[in-house]
Scaffold this motif. Sequence first.
Motif, PDB file in Angstrom:
ATOM      1  N   ALA A 161      -5.066  -0.658   0.544  1.00  0.00           N
ATOM      2  CA  ALA A 161      -6.006  -1.228  -0.422  1.00  0.00           C
ATOM      3  C   ALA A 161      -6.399  -2.605   0.090  1.00  0.00           C
ATOM      4  CB  ALA A 161      -5.366  -1.340  -1.797  1.00  0.00           C
ATOM      5  N   VAL A 162      -7.605  -3.033  -0.254  1.00  0.00           N
ATOM      6  CA  VAL A 162      -8.123  -4.295   0.270  1.00  0.00           C
ATOM      7  C   VAL A 162      -8.602  -5.179  -0.874  1.00  0.00           C
ATOM      8  CG1 VAL A 162      -9.999  -5.340   1.619  1.00  0.00           C
ATOM      9  CG2 VAL A 162      -8.772  -3.352   2.518  1.00  0.00           C
ATOM     10  N   ALA A 163      -8.311  -6.477  -0.769  1.00  0.00           N
ATOM     11  CA  ALA A 163      -8.848  -7.468  -1.709  1.00  0.00           C
ATOM     12  C   ALA A 163     -10.057  -8.126  -1.065  1.00  0.00           C
ATOM     13  CB  ALA A 163      -7.795  -8.514  -2.041  1.00  0.00           C
ATOM     14  N   VAL A 164     -11.144  -8.158  -1.800  1.00  0.00           N
ATOM     15  CA  VAL A 164     -12.371  -8.816  -1.346  1.00  0.00           C
ATOM     16  C   VAL A 164     -12.564 -10.070  -2.177  1.00  0.00           C
ATOM     17  CG1 VAL A 164     -14.863  -8.565  -1.010  1.00  0.00           C
ATOM     18  CG2 VAL A 164     -13.358  -6.568  -0.744  1.00  0.00           C
ATOM     19  N   VAL A 165     -12.703 -11.208  -1.505  1.00  0.00           N
ATOM     20  CA  VAL A 165     -12.894 -12.488  -2.185  1.00  0.00           C
ATOM     21  C   VAL A 165     -14.263 -13.035  -1.802  1.00  0.00           C
ATOM     22  CG1 VAL A 165     -12.063 -14.849  -2.476  1.00  0.00           C
ATOM     23  CG2 VAL A 165     -10.425 -12.965  -2.234  1.00  0.00           C
ATOM     24  N   ASP A 166     -15.106 -13.211  -2.807  1.00  0.00           N
ATOM     25  CA  ASP A 166     -16.459 -13.732  -2.580  1.00  0.00           C
ATOM     26  C   ASP A 166     -17.176 -12.975  -1.466  1.00  0.00           C
ATOM     27  OD1 ASP A 166     -16.026 -15.596  -4.575  1.00  0.00           O
ATOM     28  OD2 ASP A 166     -15.352 -17.141  -3.171  1.00  0.00           O
ATOM     29  N   GLY A 167     -16.996 -11.649  -1.465  1.00  0.00           N
ATOM     30  CA  GLY A 167     -17.702 -10.795  -0.525  1.00  0.00           C
ATOM     31  C   GLY A 167     -17.037 -10.612   0.818  1.00  0.00           C
ATOM     32  N   ARG A 168     -15.905 -11.252   1.084  1.00  0.00           N
ATOM     33  CA  ARG A 168     -15.224 -11.133   2.384  1.00  0.00           C
ATOM     34  C   ARG A 168     -13.894 -10.420   2.222  1.00  0.00           C
ATOM     35  NH1 ARG A 168     -14.546 -16.056   6.210  1.00  0.00           N
ATOM     36  NH2 ARG A 168     -14.078 -14.262   7.544  1.00  0.00           N
ATOM     37  N   TYR A 169     -13.554  -9.575   3.188  1.00  0.00           N
ATOM     38  CA  TYR A 169     -12.250  -8.926   3.188  1.00  0.00           C
ATOM     39  C   TYR A 169     -11.196 -10.012   3.372  1.00  0.00           C
ATOM     40  CZ  TYR A 169     -13.971  -4.100   3.467  1.00  0.00           C
ATOM     41  OH  TYR A 169     -14.556  -2.897   3.180  1.00  0.00           O
ATOM     42  N   ALA A 170     -10.289 -10.113   2.389  1.00  0.00           N
ATOM     43  CA  ALA A 170      -9.373 -11.255   2.359  1.00  0.00           C
ATOM     44  C   ALA A 170      -7.896 -10.879   2.433  1.00  0.00           C
ATOM     45  CB  ALA A 170      -9.610 -12.075   1.101  1.00  0.00           C
ATOM     46  N   GLY A 171      -7.522  -9.698   1.979  1.00  0.00           N
ATOM     47  CA  GLY A 171      -6.110  -9.320   1.958  1.00  0.00           C
ATOM     48  C   GLY A 171      -5.960  -7.822   1.917  1.00  0.00           C
ATOM     49  N   LEU A 172      -4.758  -7.358   2.219  1.00  0.00           N
ATOM     50  CA  LEU A 172      -4.519  -5.916   2.229  1.00  0.00           C
ATOM     51  C   LEU A 172      -3.102  -5.613   1.751  1.00  0.00           C
ATOM     52  CD1 LEU A 172      -2.640  -5.676   4.974  1.00  0.00           C
ATOM     53  CD2 LEU A 172      -4.841  -5.622   6.116  1.00  0.00           C
ATOM     54  N   ALA A 173      -2.934  -4.403   1.280  1.00  0.00           N
ATOM     55  CA  ALA A 173      -1.616  -3.914   0.849  1.00  0.00           C
ATOM     56  C   ALA A 173      -1.469  -2.472   1.303  1.00  0.00           C
ATOM     57  CB  ALA A 173      -1.471  -4.007  -0.665  1.00  0.00           C
ATOM     58  N   ARG A 174      -0.298  -2.161   1.840  1.00  0.00           N
ATOM     59  CA  ARG A 174      -0.012  -0.784   2.244  1.00  0.00           C
ATOM     60  C   ARG A 174       1.117  -0.242   1.375  1.00  0.00           C
ATOM     61  NH1 ARG A 174       2.044  -1.281   7.213  1.00  0.00           N
ATOM     62  NH2 ARG A 174       4.177  -0.955   6.503  1.00  0.00           N
ATOM     63  N   VAL A 175       0.868   0.876   0.731  1.00  0.00           N
ATOM     64  CA  VAL A 175       1.863   1.507  -0.135  1.00  0.00           C
ATOM     65  C   VAL A 175       2.037   2.950   0.307  1.00  0.00           C
ATOM     66  CG1 VAL A 175       2.481   2.132  -2.492  1.00  0.00           C
ATOM     67  CG2 VAL A 175       1.189   0.029  -2.064  1.00  0.00           C
ATOM     68  N   VAL A 176       3.278   3.349   0.500  1.00  0.00           N
ATOM     69  CA  VAL A 176       3.588   4.722   0.876  1.00  0.00           C
ATOM     70  C   VAL A 176       4.411   5.347  -0.240  1.00  0.00           C
ATOM     71  CG1 VAL A 176       4.706   6.228   2.555  1.00  0.00           C
ATOM     72  CG2 VAL A 176       3.559   4.147   3.328  1.00  0.00           C
ATOM     73  N   SER A 177       3.965   6.475  -0.756  1.00  0.00           N
ATOM     74  CA  SER A 177       4.723   7.180  -1.796  1.00  0.00           C
ATOM     75  C   SER A 177       4.990   8.608  -1.328  1.00  0.00           C
ATOM     76  CB  SER A 177       3.953   7.192  -3.120  1.00  0.00           C
ATOM     77  OG  SER A 177       2.680   7.781  -2.962  1.00  0.00           O
ATOM     78  N   ARG A 178       6.187   9.066  -1.638  1.00  0.00           N
ATOM     79  CA  ARG A 178       6.584  10.401  -1.209  1.00  0.00           C
ATOM     80  C   ARG A 178       7.693  10.908  -2.124  1.00  0.00           C
ATOM     81  NH1 ARG A 178       8.334  10.439   4.824  1.00  0.00           N
ATOM     82  NH2 ARG A 178       6.156   9.759   4.972  1.00  0.00           N
ATOM     83  N   ARG A 179       7.496  12.100  -2.660  1.00  0.00           N
ATOM     84  CA  ARG A 179       8.512  12.765  -3.476  1.00  0.00           C
ATOM     85  C   ARG A 179       9.013  11.877  -4.611  1.00  0.00           C
ATOM     86  NH1 ARG A 179      12.117  15.393   1.475  1.00  0.00           N
ATOM     87  NH2 ARG A 179      10.442  16.709   2.335  1.00  0.00           N
ATOM     88  N   GLY A 180       8.089  11.233  -5.293  1.00  0.00           N
ATOM     89  CA  GLY A 180       8.453  10.437  -6.455  1.00  0.00           C
ATOM     90  C   GLY A 180       9.009   9.062  -6.151  1.00  0.00           C
ATOM     91  N   ALA A 181       9.044   8.673  -4.872  1.00  0.00           N
ATOM     92  CA  ALA A 181       9.519   7.342  -4.500  1.00  0.00           C
ATOM     93  C   ALA A 181       8.397   6.609  -3.780  1.00  0.00           C
ATOM     94  CB  ALA A 181      10.749   7.440  -3.599  1.00  0.00           C
ATOM     95  N   ALA A 182       8.412   5.290  -3.878  1.00  0.00           N
ATOM     96  CA  ALA A 182       7.341   4.509  -3.264  1.00  0.00           C
ATOM     97  C   ALA A 182       7.905   3.240  -2.640  1.00  0.00           C
ATOM     98  CB  ALA A 182       6.278   4.155  -4.301  1.00  0.00           C
ATOM     99  N   ARG A 183       7.213   2.775  -1.606  1.00  0.00           N
ATOM    100  CA  ARG A 183       7.591   1.533  -0.930  1.00  0.00           C
ATOM    101  C   ARG A 183       6.332   0.726  -0.673  1.00  0.00           C
ATOM    102  NH1 ARG A 183       7.948   0.103   4.702  1.00  0.00           N
ATOM    103  NH2 ARG A 183       9.280  -1.728   4.987  1.00  0.00           N
ATOM    104  N   ILE A 184       6.371  -0.544  -1.065  1.00  0.00           N
ATOM    105  CA  ILE A 184       5.296  -1.469  -0.731  1.00  0.00           C
ATOM    106  C   ILE A 184       5.658  -2.059   0.621  1.00  0.00           C
ATOM    107  CG2 ILE A 184       4.024  -3.531  -1.431  1.00  0.00           C
ATOM    108  CD1 ILE A 184       4.860  -2.864  -4.325  1.00  0.00           C
ATOM    109  N   GLY A 185       5.029  -1.529   1.664  1.00  0.00           N
ATOM    110  CA  GLY A 185       5.440  -1.886   3.018  1.00  0.00           C
ATOM    111  C   GLY A 185       4.809  -3.156   3.544  1.00  0.00           C
ATOM    112  N   LEU A 186       3.688  -3.562   2.978  1.00  0.00           N
ATOM    113  CA  LEU A 186       3.014  -4.752   3.476  1.00  0.00           C
ATOM    114  C   LEU A 186       2.060  -5.268   2.407  1.00  0.00           C
ATOM    115  CD1 LEU A 186       2.288  -6.669   5.860  1.00  0.00           C
ATOM    116  CD2 LEU A 186       0.526  -5.019   6.509  1.00  0.00           C
ATOM    117  N   LEU A 187       2.075  -6.570   2.191  1.00  0.00           N
ATOM    118  CA  LEU A 187       1.107  -7.225   1.320  1.00  0.00           C
ATOM    119  C   LEU A 187       0.840  -8.592   1.939  1.00  0.00           C
ATOM    120  CD1 LEU A 187       1.034  -7.271  -2.553  1.00  0.00           C
ATOM    121  CD2 LEU A 187       0.336  -9.245  -1.204  1.00  0.00           C
ATOM    122  N   ALA A 188      -0.400  -8.818   2.371  1.00  0.00           N
ATOM    123  CA  ALA A 188      -0.703 -10.064   3.074  1.00  0.00           C
ATOM    124  C   ALA A 188      -2.145 -10.466   2.814  1.00  0.00           C
ATOM    125  CB  ALA A 188      -0.462  -9.895   4.575  1.00  0.00           C
TER     126      ALA A 188
END
Length: 252
Positions: A161-188
């Motif tokens: 997923a991507v955060a856009v700030v004032d029209g520019r790509y500003a941040g991202l988050a990677r989430v992996v979910s599998r079999r009812g479990a999830a991990r937020i692997g990166l948020l920057a």
Amino acid sequence: MNTVTITRADETRWQAVADERIVGHGDLSHRPDGRLFLSIDVWRDDAFDPLAAAVLAARPGDVLHTLVGEEDHDLTARWERAGFTVSRREGQYLVPTRTETTRPAEGVTILPAGTADEPQLRALDREIRAQVEAAVGWHTMPAELRPCPPGDTLVDPSLYAVAVVDGRYAGLARVVSRRGAARIGLLAVREEHRRRGAGQALLGHALDTLGRAGIAAARAEIDRANTAATALFERFGARRTGCLAELVRRPH
């Protein structure tokens, strides 16, 4: 008690043997981010030191890493005898998900996973990595997925997923979910767009999405020195469940 002898099973595995029985083993493995990790499991205390010595003698030029529970002082002391030192500490967290939609701060828009423009996403990823490496070093981030193809840091852009700030790509988050479990692997977030609510919006979006999918909580790992990230996750109810110390041995 009979003396422990060490045999090498293959290129990455050693065994400790006593009384014709295996009493421990050491294993080397490359993590997806390229780091070489050593794990040693023993069923006799006197098997640890000779196992460590055998591996280190066989790989004298390698930088070796290992992970130890922060409260396991005896095991930490064993690794320190082998020449390892603590390089960083990583908190393990459990974050409750939510089923309501979070409204981003003014000027911030969230692009759900799989909807971002791929060339812009890849450029954002490269820039964030360069900024983190120049500041605190990428080794302070959780273990990363292996780049594929070579030189490409995004294995599956549909996970971001991507955060856009004032029209520019500003941040991202990677989430992996599998079999009812999830991990937020990166948020920057890009340095120039921090403190604008992008990180909070990304985390809120991730937790809302997981909650609507029926997942009750997500795992996350945060470097203990990253107080800003810790504070952000704690605002969303994150609870620390443990802490790992990463120890490193470098060639002499």
